[in-house]
Scaffold this motif. Sequence first.
Motif, short mmCIF file in Angstrom:
data_model
loop_
_atom_site.label_atom_id
_atom_site.label_comp_id
_atom_site.label_asym_id
_atom_site.label_seq_id
_atom_site.Cartn_x
_atom_site.Cartn_y
_atom_site.Cartn_z
N LEU A 87 25.84 70.32 93.66
CA LEU A 87 25.06 69.08 93.60
C LEU A 87 25.54 68.25 92.41
O LEU A 87 25.80 68.79 91.34
CB LEU A 87 23.57 69.39 93.44
N ALA B 186 25.17 72.68 89.30
CA ALA B 186 24.84 71.27 89.44
C ALA B 186 25.40 70.51 88.25
O ALA B 186 25.50 71.05 87.14
CB ALA B 186 23.33 71.07 89.52
N LEU C 299 16.62 70.18 86.91
CA LEU C 299 17.54 70.93 87.77
C LEU C 299 17.69 72.37 87.31
O LEU C 299 17.98 73.26 88.12
CB LEU C 299 18.91 70.26 87.79
N ARG D 160 22.82 76.97 95.55
CA ARG D 160 22.27 76.40 94.32
C ARG D 160 22.80 77.15 93.10
O ARG D 160 22.04 77.66 92.28
CB ARG D 160 20.74 76.43 94.37
#
Length: 245
Positions: A98, A39, A53, A36
């Motif tokens: 992502l 994004a 996000l 993560r």
Amino acid sequence: MATIDRFSGHADLYAHYRIDYPSELYDFLVPLVTTRTTAWDCATGNGQVASALSAYFEDVTATDISEQQLKQAVQKPNITYTVCPAEQTPFPDHCFDLITVAQALHWFDTDTFHQEARRVLKPGGILAEWGYGMAQIDPVTDPVFYHFYDNIVGPYWDDNRKHVEDHYARIPFPFDQIEYRDFTIRRNWDLDRFLNYLRTWSSVQKYIRQHGNDPVLWVADQLKTAWGNDEREVRFPVFLRAGRS
């Protein structure tokens, strides 16, 4: 395919009255992403998804073709906004964990966008595309609202709108390990809030430009007695598909 921008002309209205998405959607989506770090929220509008996000990713890049929309966007230290089309970006290869597209895929050249998404996703990265359908309120309100959608502003929708109605079923999704999920947005709105949401529709704005009057006033007249001064629960069905590169 020419780039289509239906929202710059009412970016301020969009920023105030467009809906956001339920926490359950992010609770499902974020665990699919193995790392993560980065994004990309594509066609971010005023940054609703990018803002969400930013709580999960170290860095969020958010893009839109509309500079006017981005001027209204939510500001967070780890969000960078960039004006560019979905299909051609300045980003290096394999840089995102992502990619998200919320209620915008139907405006894209989807084959070209999917090629670009595959280029900039990291190996094993996730692409998530979602949208939402018609509001549902109650048996008195819904027929009036649906008549407005189908018959009053119906002729002013772009053909692209049909992809939302069939949940992107006709748009190929060339990714692996595809997941499909449905969610529900629930909001308590008074009538004024609901009417201003309708004014964010591209079909309503097109009607206004062509005729010089506001078709939402018809809805207001039809619903003011039934709705009253109280808030009503407004529900939006959300459909999502996610796949891995």
